[in-house]
Design an enzyme around this catalytic site. Structure first.
Site, PDB file in Angstrom:
ATOM      1  CE  LYS A  22      65.856  79.656  14.374  1.00 50.41           C
ATOM      2  NZ  LYS A  22      67.191  80.281  14.033  1.00 50.41           N
ATOM      3  N   GLY A  97      71.600  84.931  14.462  1.00 43.74           N
ATOM      4  CA  GLY A  97      72.973  84.947  13.458  1.00 43.74           C
ATOM      5  C   GLY A  97      72.644  84.706  12.007  1.00 43.74           C
ATOM      6  CB  SER A 170      79.423  78.157   8.493  1.00 42.92           C
ATOM      7  OG  SER A 170      78.571  79.081   8.514  1.00 42.92           O
ATOM      8  CG  ASP A 323      71.073  74.613  14.756  1.00 43.29           C
ATOM      9  OD1 ASP A 323      72.180  75.143  15.315  1.00 43.29           O
ATOM     10  OD2 ASP A 323      70.363  75.025  14.100  1.00 43.29           O
ATOM     11  CE  LYS A 350      76.301  76.364  15.547  1.00 45.66           C
ATOM     12  NZ  LYS A 350      76.035  77.071  14.392  1.00 45.66           N
ATOM     13  NE  ARG A 354      72.624  76.304  20.987  1.00 44.93           N
ATOM     14  CZ  ARG A 354      72.078  76.504  19.700  1.00 44.93           C
ATOM     15  NH1 ARG A 354      72.234  75.712  18.955  1.00 44.93           N
ATOM     16  NH2 ARG A 354      71.080  77.416  19.814  1.00 44.93           N
TER      17      ARG A 354
END
Ligand code: S3P
Length: 442
Positions: A22, A97, A170, A323, A350, A354
């Site tokens: 992705k 995002g 990030s 993730d 997220k 989460r």
């Protein structure tokens, strides 16, 4: 909302081809859109998040052609030195995002105004982290929702070069700054507190950009890129997504009598923290046929059922598996002993909170779990988890897929309240797992 239920399975077997990565799929569309010439792409992920990026780029005037029946090649006609156009309507970025943050960086370098919107989950996520540095560079932003979507932004053809230290590790913020940095008057320097996925840097290099990364003795990473750089289109292959493969990997580990192979998986070390952790837990996972493909390393993965034991995840490994904590928590629930996870503040922002969603799901399934502000401790059942619950997925695809995987090996079926978000990243998830022997249905 349509839910799904996953029933105990008697082992999963076979070879399974997983869709494209992705993160790389978003980036290849965006960098292909800016390059001079036509970028042809094989293996591109076809999912809702990627479709949001493609639609937004088309609204900005980029021509993107999907595969025809004869081939599986996407074609992006890049703008080269030409300007993007102002979109006629808001750019709808759904649950994604990565689309929102990277597109802000891309638009920042053009004389374009655009409104960016998202679904209920994306509209809660912090955007100040990209707005602040991009505003320093000269882009303008209007928000009425406390630095959250919907946001109106206007770019500039005369961006200032910056020397910016990211407050959080990030890859999305770093990538937004690199996209904007392609149009600055001079060199851009980005310091990330810990290295994060570097697909943007690798693709930029592949397309001819001058960009360097230097790991520092204190663990931080300094990325330097010259401004005003032209990119030249090249064919790109997108390998299978290790974050999607993670669900099948854990499914095979926790379901007795399983043995699966997953070819052509991206094994960039900034993405494989989950696999390192599972191997420390005793997982039987092997990587064969390592090779290079479009500037990334790929391998074929084989996974067999394993008795797992709890571990402490090193906090510095978190960015390389950011993730994967929902699915690690499922593996931990089946392990013997405790698994300790810390440095998880980013999990709170997220697609859902989460930490809270994992804890609620595990508790509903009868698993002992303790959460702190930034940490999670799971006490494993040594192969036995009760299940027998319906888990609230909070518009979060990774929560949805993780608990369906739990259902394969739990004593009683596990249901999820909403399976629709799975289409954001891995539309074929249930069909692929069922093809290997799982029993996921309505
Ligand atoms: C991504 C970066 C990570 C990750 C997300 C994809 C990317 O987000 O969680 O799923 O493609 O750059 P952060 O940059 O917010 O950590």
């Amino acid at each position: 909302m349509t839910g799904l239920i996953s029933k105990p399975a008697a082992g999963i077997h076979g070879t399974v081809k997983i869709p494209g990565d992705k993160s790389i799929s978003h980036r290849v569309l965006m960098l292909g859109a800016l390059a001079a010439g036509e970028t042809s792409v094989t293996g591109l992920l076809e999912s809702e998040d990627i479709s949001c990026t493609a639609q937004a780029l088309m609204s900005l005037g980029v021509s993107i052609t999907p595969p025809n029946q004869q081939n599986n090649v996407w074609r992006i006609r890049g703008m080269g030195g030409k300007n993007l156009g102002t979109p006629k309507a808001p750019l709808h970025l759904g649950n994604s995002g990565t689309s929102a943050r990277l597109l802000m960086g891309l638009i920042a370098g053009y004389p374009v105004s655009a409104v960016l919107t998202g679904d209920a989950s994306l509209s809660l996520r912090p955007m100040g982290r990209v707005i602040k540095p991009l505003a320093q560079m000269g882009a303008r932003f209007e928000t009425s929702n406390g630095e959250r979507l919907p946001i109106k932004m206007t770019g500039s053809t005369n961006l200032n070069p910056v020397n910016y230290r990211l407050p959080v590790a990030s890859a999305q913020v770093k990538s937004a700054l690199l996209l904007a940095g392609l149009h600055t008057r001079g060199k851009i320097i980005i310091i990330e507190p810990q290295p994060t996925r570097d697909h943007t840097e690798r693709l930029l290099r592949l397309l001819g950009a001058d960009i360097t990364s230097e790991l520092q003795p204190d663990g931080s990473n300094i990325i330097t890129m010259e401004g005003n750089q032209p990119l030249t289109a090249k064919p790109v292959h997108v390998p299978a997504d290790p974050s999607a493969a993670a669900f099948l990997t854990v499914a095979a580990l926790i379901t007795k009598d399983s043995d699966i192979s997953i070819p052509d998986v991206l094994v960039n070390p900034l993405r494989t923290g989950l696999y390192d952790t599972l191997i420390e837990m005793g997982a039987d996972i092997s990587f064969e046929n390592r090779r290079e493909s479009s500037g990334e390393t790929v391998a074929d993965i084989r996974v067999r059922s394993s008795a797992l034991k709890g571990v402490t995840v090193p906090p510095q490994r978190v960015p390389a598996m950011i993730d994967e904590f929902p699915i690690l928590a499922i593996a931990a629930a089946f392990a013997a002993g405790e698994t300790m996870m810390s440095n998880l503040a980013e999990l709170r922002v997220k697609e859902s909170d989460r930490l809270a969603a994992i804890a609620a799901g595990l508790t509903a399934a009868g698993v002992k779990v303790a959460t702190g502000e930034n940490s999670l401790r799971v006490t494993g059942g040594n192969g036995k988890v009760r299940g027998g619950c319906t888990v609230a997925t909070q518009l979060d695809h990774r929560i949805a897929m993780s608990f369906l995987v739990m259902g394969l090996a739990a004593q009683e079926p596990v249901a999820i309240d909403n399976a629709e978000t799975i289409a954001t990243s891995f539309p074929s998830f249930a069909a692929l797992l069922n093809g290997l022997g799982a029993r996921i249905g309505v």
